[in-house]
Structures are given as C-alpha cells and as structure tokens.
Scaffold this active site. Structure first.
Site, PDB file in Angstrom:
ATOM      1  CD  GLU A  10     -34.934  36.937 -59.490  1.00 57.15           C
ATOM      2  OE1 GLU A  10     -33.907  36.716 -58.832  1.00 57.15           O
ATOM      3  OE2 GLU A  10     -34.900  37.515 -60.577  1.00 57.15           O
ATOM      4  N   GLY A  20     -34.684  41.657 -55.381  1.00 63.07           N
ATOM      5  CA  GLY A  20     -33.968  40.936 -54.312  1.00 63.07           C
ATOM      6  C   GLY A  20     -32.584  40.526 -54.777  1.00 63.07           C
ATOM      7  CD  GLU A  21     -30.685  38.148 -60.189  1.00 62.22           C
ATOM      8  OE1 GLU A  21     -31.838  37.701 -60.373  1.00 62.22           O
ATOM      9  OE2 GLU A  21     -29.786  38.045 -61.032  1.00 62.22           O
ATOM     10  NE  ARG A  22     -31.712  44.483 -61.467  1.00 65.47           N
ATOM     11  CZ  ARG A  22     -32.655  44.864 -62.308  1.00 65.47           C
ATOM     12  NH1 ARG A  22     -33.597  45.707 -61.908  1.00 65.47           N
ATOM     13  NH2 ARG A  22     -32.674  44.409 -63.543  1.00 65.47           N
TER      14      ARG A  22
END
Ligand SMILES: Cc1cc2nc3c(=O)[nH]c(=O)nc-3n(C[C@H](O)[C@H](O)[C@H](O)COP(=O)(O)OP(=O)(O)OC[C@H]3O[C@@H](n4cnc5c(N)ncnc54)[C@H](O)[C@@H]3O)c2cc1C
Length: 395
Positions: free
Chosen positions: A254, A257-259
């Site tokens: 997860e 994608g966040e980064r």
C-alpha cells in the site's frame, strides 16, 4: 527536421503532453481541474479554519473522481494508474494541501488494499460506497510508539471465537475524525515477527472506537488529524483484510502507491508555486526593474525549474514501470524522497523571491511551504526512503 536553410528556435512554449498520457487523460485533467477550480478552490481559505466538509467526498463520488482506476463493476471508471496521477496533480489547484491529502488518503491509501486484498463482500460493503463518496475511509498504521518502525506496532487483535478483540491506539490519522471506517494495522501474533501482522476493516462507530483528540499541526490545516484509541473493539473474523499474518507485506505494498501519488502531488504543487512566483517576479520591481531581471533571481528560477522537471520525469517514469506491472520499490522511494525534498526547497525559495509578501498569509506561498513540509515526514521519512534505497543495493 533541420536543414541548412532552417533557423531552429528553442521550443520553450511547447505544450506537448508527456508520452504516458493520452487524449483521454487530457480530457480527465480538464474536467477535474475545472471542478477543483470552480467548486473547491474558492473555499481554500475558509477550510484552513474549519477543515474541509464531507460533501467534498459526496460531490467527487458523484463526478466519478473517487474511483478513477477501479473497475466499472464497483462503480469505478475503469481507467489506468495514470488517471490517479492526474487526480493528484489537479487537486493541487485547490490551493489546499490538506484537502488534497484528505482525498488522496481515501482514493490512494485506504481503498487500494480493499480492492486488491478484500473479499467480494468487503468490496461491496466498503469499496463500492467509498467510490460513491458515501463512506469515508482512513488508514491506521502509525502509533504513538511506532512510526517509521512499523514492526514496533502494539495494537493487538486477539481471536475470541468467531470474533477478534482489538486494543491499541493510532496517531496522526488523516480523516480519523470524519471516517466511517479504518483500514487498521494490527498484530495478531506478536511472536511471529513480520509474519505476525494482520489488517482489519473496522467500522468507526463500533463500541470501543474512541476519536480522542483533533491534533493541531504546522500545515495541512484543511485536513483532520486524529489520535484514536481502540478499547476492546469486537469485530467479526470476516473483518480481516487479506491474509492473516500477511498484513505487514500488504501494508508495505500500500505504501508504494501512497508514496508515488504523494510524489506526483509534490511536483504539481511545486510547479504551481513556481508559476505564481514567476508572475510575481515579472511584476514586482526594485531598483528600477522587475526583480526577475536580476541574475540572482533568474538563477533561482532556473534552479527550481530544473529540480521540478527532474522530479517530474522520475515520477512519470516510475509510474510507467508501475503501470506496466513492475514493483519498482527503489524508484518509488527515490521519487518520493526527491519530489518531497525539492517541493520544500521550491516553496522556500518562492517565499524568498516574494520577500516580505512571502511571509504574509495573503499570498499563500507560506502555506505551500507549511503544507509541503509534511511530505518529508509522512508516508515514510526522508531517512527511511534513503535507507530503503541504500538497502536495495544489498547494503
Ligand atoms: C499530518 C500528518 C498526517 C499523517 N497521516 C497519517 C495517516 O493517515 N495514517 C498513518 O498511519 N500515519 C499518518 N502519519 C504518520 C506518518 O506517516 C509518520 O509521522 C511517519 O511515518 C514518521 O513516523 P514518526 O512520526 O513516528 O517518526 P519516528 O519514526 O519517531 O522518526 C523520528 C526521526 O527518526 C528518524 N528515524 C527513525 N528510524 C530511523 C532509521 N532507521 N534510520 C534513520 N533515521 C530514522 C526519522 O526519519 C525521523 O527523522 C501522518 C503524519 C502527519 C504529520
């Protein structure tokens, strides 16, 4: 093609789109951008005081912006990963880092694990209403004693018959006060190391979920940030998200994608700040000329533009790898590290170019700096990104 009788002139005004994007992405950009400018940007200042209202999620759900890359069967638009980049970039037109972050937590942090790891029932119960903007999500990783060191997580989920009982606390949780549910990182087996973690989908109105405190921050004021406590919270065994014991690996996925989305937002935010400051430097005069005509100032713009362009290329190339099925953790870490750093540097330099005006709230540049500063900490600090990159070389 150049010939001997052609005079080639620099193509500074080229508006050719990057090769990862298509005509459809341009149309999406246009429609998100105009929505953000018309319906969100006018409230930017007001929401610094009050945090942004929940109708933003409902409205964005109606417009289809909360599920751009999810399949149509779940109410999504069926687009590719680049659509998420477009959203992150266009949200910077709101002039509100806190708003952009609150929405990104929902679209690119809390819901992707439900789509990838969730059962069909979990997708119907959480993902579908989240895409419609009817349920708001948050993501609970960080704890008072476990931030960078996720392995230090203390929140426990203990099996009791057909249920799990959850105890612990989470802090700095974006959307934590408004969320209908949380994707929660827990330990189900404290003796199993990285194989002892499990994710849960927890409704925030369950007995024992306590929204303890609204935390006050340096920037991102339009977002709400919560300290949460979980006291004997009972959830059914079906609330587990993904495989029991594999939560650590799920959450590391997860975070990638966040980064990358965070990095795209940094580049777009830095570009907007640059553009506004360029206008200012052309208009503001000192010693009989626009300040942009001083070589020192001109070079500041040259430095900023070069950093922004390098970061953009790194983000886009990494997104292209991601879209094409790679799991480019090293490059994502580089993109996150570099984009966050240069965004803060650019915002800082833009304040300098504005002089005293840069320090005034009226011009909004100081807010960009305050909002951007989070990116060197949130979703993995600079130091952690450096460590991930360094370790990827076998060190
Ligand atoms: C506004 C805001 C919103 C946030 N939203 C969320 C959210 O929605 N959900 C969520 O789960 N979290 C959220 N976070 C938490 C964020 O991800 C963490 O703050 C971040 O991961 C750092 O953890 P920490 O604050 O505990 O710092 P620490 O881990 O205590 O780090 C302190 C310092 O030590 C350094 N350090 C730590 N370990 C190492 C190491 N191995 N090598 C070198 N240096 C090291 C760090 O880089 C840092 O400089 C948010 C944070 C903020 C400020």
């Amino acid at each position: 093609m150049a010939t001997t009788d052609t005079v080639l002139r620099p193509d500074h005004a080229s508006r050719r789109r990057h090769f990862i994007f298509t005509e459809e992405h341009d149309q999406l950009r246009e429609s998100i951008g105009s929505f953000v400018e018309k319906e969100l940007q006018p409230h930017a200042q007001e929401w610094e005081e009050s945090t942004f209202p929940n109708w933003v999620f409902q409205r964005m759900g109606e417009l289809g912006f909360l599920g751009l890359s999810y399949p149509e069967e779940y109410g999504g638009q069926g687009g590719d990963y680049y659509c998420n980049l477009v959203l992150a970039e266009e949200m910077t037109k709101s002039n509100s880092g806190g708003l952009a972050m609150g929405v990104a937590v929902h679209t690119d942090m809390a819901t992707p694990p439900i789509f990838l790891f969730g059962t069909e029932e979990q997708r119907q119960r959480y993902l579908v209403p989240a895409i419609k903007g009817e349920k708001i999500s948050c993501l609970g990783i960080t704890e008072p004693d476990a931030g960078s060191d996720v392995a230090g997580t203390k929140t426990r989920a203990v099996r009791d018959g057909d249920e799990y009982v959850i105890n612990g606390s989470k802090t700095y949780i974006t959307n934590g006060h408004r969320a209908d549910f949380i994707v929660l990182v827990t330990k189900t087996d404290p003796d199993a190391g990285y194989d002892g973690f499990s994710l849960f989908l927890v409704d925030m109105d369950l007995p024992g979920v306590i929204r303890e405190k609204k935390l006050e921050k340096l920037g991102m004021h339009a977002s709400d940030t919560a300290l949460l406590a979980f006291q004997d919270v009972r959830v059914p065994a079906e609330a587990i998200l993904g495989q029991e014991g594999k939560g650590f690996y799920h959450i590391m996925w997860e975070l990638q994608g966040e980064r990358l989305i965070g990095a795209a937002g940094c580049v777009a935010g830095a570009q907007r700040c640059f553009d506004r400051t360029l206008e200012f430097a052309k208009e503001r005069t000192a010693f009989g000329r626009p300040i942009g005509r001083f070589q020192v100032i001109r070079h500041k713009f040259a430095e900023m533009a070069t950093k922004i362009e390098s970061a953009r290329q790194l983000v886009y190339t990494t997104a292209w790898r991601h879209q094409n099925g790679e799991y480019p953790v090293r490059e994502i870490s580089m993109a996150k590290l570099y984009a966050a750093r240069i965004a803060v540097e650019v915002a800082d330099e833009c304040i300098q170019v504005h002089g005293g005006a840069g320090y005034m709230k009226e011009y909004g540049v100081e807010r960009v700096w305050r909002d951007m500063r989070l990116n060197r900490i949130g979703a993995g600090t600079d130091e952690i990104m450096l460590d991930v990159i360094g370790r990827s070389y076998g060190l």
